[in-house]
Design a protein around this motif. Structure first.
Motif, short mmCIF file in Angstrom:
data_model
loop_
_atom_site.label_atom_id
_atom_site.label_comp_id
_atom_site.label_asym_id
_atom_site.label_seq_id
_atom_site.Cartn_x
_atom_site.Cartn_y
_atom_site.Cartn_z
N THR A 64 2.52 11.58 76.83
CA THR A 64 2.10 11.50 78.23
C THR A 64 0.60 11.72 78.36
O THR A 64 -0.08 11.00 79.10
N ASN A 65 0.08 12.70 77.65
CA ASN A 65 -1.37 12.92 77.69
C ASN A 65 -2.14 11.76 77.07
O ASN A 65 -3.24 11.44 77.52
N SER A 66 -1.58 11.13 76.06
CA SER A 66 -2.23 9.96 75.46
C SER A 66 -2.31 8.82 76.46
O SER A 66 -3.35 8.17 76.59
N VAL A 67 -1.22 8.58 77.16
CA VAL A 67 -1.21 7.52 78.18
C VAL A 67 -2.16 7.88 79.30
O VAL A 67 -2.92 7.03 79.80
N LYS A 68 -2.18 9.14 79.70
CA LYS A 68 -3.04 9.58 80.79
C LYS A 68 -4.52 9.39 80.44
O LYS A 68 -5.33 9.01 81.28
N ASN A 69 -4.89 9.66 79.18
CA ASN A 69 -6.28 9.55 78.75
C ASN A 69 -6.77 8.11 78.65
O ASN A 69 -7.98 7.88 78.59
N THR A 70 -5.87 7.15 78.61
CA THR A 70 -6.30 5.75 78.56
C THR A 70 -6.76 5.24 79.92
O THR A 70 -7.42 4.22 80.00
N MET A 114 8.79 10.98 82.57
CA MET A 114 10.25 11.01 82.60
C MET A 114 10.84 9.84 81.82
O MET A 114 11.85 9.99 81.14
N GLY A 115 10.20 8.68 81.89
CA GLY A 115 10.65 7.54 81.10
C GLY A 115 10.51 7.80 79.60
O GLY A 115 11.40 7.49 78.81
N LEU A 116 9.37 8.38 79.22
CA LEU A 116 9.17 8.75 77.81
C LEU A 116 10.20 9.79 77.38
O LEU A 116 10.75 9.71 76.28
N GLY A 117 10.47 10.78 78.24
CA GLY A 117 11.47 11.80 77.93
C GLY A 117 12.84 11.19 77.73
O GLY A 117 13.58 11.57 76.83
N LEU A 118 13.17 10.22 78.56
CA LEU A 118 14.45 9.52 78.45
C LEU A 118 14.57 8.80 77.12
O LEU A 118 15.56 8.95 76.40
N VAL A 119 13.55 8.03 76.76
CA VAL A 119 13.58 7.29 75.50
C VAL A 119 13.60 8.23 74.30
O VAL A 119 14.38 8.06 73.35
N LEU A 120 12.76 9.27 74.36
CA LEU A 120 12.73 10.23 73.25
C LEU A 120 14.05 10.98 73.11
O LEU A 120 14.49 11.27 72.00
N ALA A 121 14.70 11.27 74.22
CA ALA A 121 15.99 11.96 74.17
C ALA A 121 17.06 11.09 73.52
O ALA A 121 17.87 11.58 72.72
N ILE A 122 17.06 9.81 73.86
CA ILE A 122 18.04 8.90 73.25
C ILE A 122 17.80 8.78 71.75
O ILE A 122 18.74 8.88 70.95
N VAL A 123 16.54 8.60 71.36
CA VAL A 123 16.21 8.48 69.93
C VAL A 123 16.57 9.77 69.20
O VAL A 123 17.17 9.74 68.11
N ILE A 141 11.52 19.19 70.07
CA ILE A 141 10.97 17.92 69.60
C ILE A 141 10.65 17.00 70.78
O ILE A 141 9.56 16.43 70.85
N ILE A 142 11.58 16.88 71.70
CA ILE A 142 11.37 16.01 72.86
C ILE A 142 10.21 16.51 73.71
O ILE A 142 9.35 15.73 74.14
N ALA A 143 10.14 17.82 73.95
CA ALA A 143 9.09 18.38 74.80
C ALA A 143 7.71 18.17 74.19
O ALA A 143 6.78 17.74 74.88
N VAL A 144 7.57 18.42 72.90
CA VAL A 144 6.26 18.26 72.25
C VAL A 144 5.84 16.80 72.23
O VAL A 144 4.71 16.46 72.61
N LEU A 145 6.74 15.92 71.82
CA LEU A 145 6.41 14.49 71.77
C LEU A 145 6.13 13.92 73.16
O LEU A 145 5.21 13.12 73.34
#
Length: 94
Positions: A26-32, A45-54, A17-21
């Motif tokens: 990350t790709n969504s942010v990159k495309n902006t 890594m920040g997104l991974g951290l937040v997603l892992a906690i959630v 779940i964490i890897a897919v999200l």
């Protein structure tokens, strides 16, 4: 991904779940194009951290510290941390 799974920090369902999200976000942010690409591994890594906690809270995981470590590793893995560090050190590849 097998290395992260082998560390037994989180179970396979949380890892997936964490890897897919993390990859999608990350790709969504990159495309902006709002953030320079040399910073994307750190964003991932920040997104991974937040997603892992959630995810740990949703799965009622008692060891959030392990989830945080796994989130940082997954974030680095999904962004290609080696490429990111090289881009940062080489001034964004320029």
């Amino acid at each position: 991904m097998q290395i992260i799974e082998g560390l037994n920090l989180i179970d396979v369902a949380q890892l997936t779940i964490i890897a897919v999200l993390c990859y999608v976000l990350t790709n969504s942010v990159k495309n902006t194009n709002t953030i320079d690409s040399k910073w994307m591994p750190f964003v991932s890594m920040g997104l991974g951290l937040v997603l892992a906690i959630v995810t740990a809270l949703v799965f009622h995981d008692k060891e959030i510290g392990k989830a945080i470590i796994a989130g940082l590793l997954i974030g680095g893995w999904t962004s290609g941390m080696f490429d990111g560090v090289q881009g940062f050190l080489n001034n964004g590849g320029k």
